[in-house]
Design a protein around this motif. Sequence first.
Motif, PDB file in Angstrom:
ATOM      1  N   ALA A  87       0.828  -1.212   0.000  1.00  0.00           N
ATOM      2  CA  ALA A  87       0.000   0.000   0.000  1.00  0.00           C
ATOM      3  C   ALA A  87       0.860   1.260   0.000  1.00  0.00           C
ATOM      4  O   ALA A  87       0.570   2.226  -0.722  1.00  0.00           O
ATOM      5  N   LEU A  88       1.934   1.262   0.801  1.00  0.00           N
ATOM      6  CA  LEU A  88       2.833   2.421   0.833  1.00  0.00           C
ATOM      7  C   LEU A  88       3.528   2.626  -0.511  1.00  0.00           C
ATOM      8  O   LEU A  88       3.622   3.748  -1.008  1.00  0.00           O
ATOM      9  N   GLY A  91       1.039   3.959  -2.969  1.00  0.00           N
ATOM     10  CA  GLY A  91       0.774   5.365  -2.676  1.00  0.00           C
ATOM     11  C   GLY A  91       1.883   6.273  -3.183  1.00  0.00           C
ATOM     12  O   GLY A  91       1.624   7.336  -3.758  1.00  0.00           O
ATOM     13  N   LEU A  94       1.748   6.392  -7.067  1.00  0.00           N
ATOM     14  CA  LEU A  94       0.636   7.238  -7.520  1.00  0.00           C
ATOM     15  C   LEU A  94       0.904   8.712  -7.246  1.00  0.00           C
ATOM     16  O   LEU A  94       0.529   9.568  -8.043  1.00  0.00           O
ATOM     17  N   ALA A  95       1.568   9.015  -6.123  1.00  0.00           N
ATOM     18  CA  ALA A  95       1.903  10.412  -5.820  1.00  0.00           C
ATOM     19  C   ALA A  95       2.883  10.971  -6.842  1.00  0.00           C
ATOM     20  O   ALA A  95       2.737  12.126  -7.280  1.00  0.00           O
TER      21      ALA A  95
END
Length: 199
Positions: A87-88, A91, A94-95
């Motif tokens: 998940a990290l 994230g 995507l950032a």
Amino acid sequence: MRRFAKSLFGQVVIALILGVLAGLLAPEWAAKLKPLGDGFIKLIKMIIPVLVFCVVVHGIAGAGDLKRVGRVGVKALIYFEVLTTIALALGLVLAFVFQPGTGMNVDTSKLDASAMSAYASNADKLTSGGTVDFLMKLIPTTVVQAFATGDVLQVLLFAVLFGCGLSMLGERGAPVSAFIDTLSHVLFKIMGIIIKLAP
């Protein structure tokens, strides 16, 4: 459509749409509805520590064999760590790809720092003393304090110890285990009532 409107999911979706419309068409009036959301969150927070305690204690005591509980706990921890890492990473990717906030031209000197103070103080509590201090903060001064302050990690620690102790008692602990199981069912019913307020 009628079935969708009667379901909790449908009611939440309708409420979200109405909330967006209220924010766009009457923002001052919509801001006055904030206590409804705050009250809902407080109701959820009110029940979480006791619910976590009951579920963890019943799970450990119901398993019977502490070795089996340990194996399941290790597997759960590994799954948690792997999925959190994924998940990290997702994230971060995507950032970098979508770059949220780019082009907003926000003057950071004019932002309200007090809005972030609660998050900053929580982060400071977790990181200021290092690992040893963090582990010491997991241990409540008293059991009652852990429940009174709503510190879920402290409640979780006590629940694991209580569940292990109850499991070691065997048949003598059966009445306490049955009581905790019944109490957890009552708490889930209360949670059901609270969740109906979500829309």
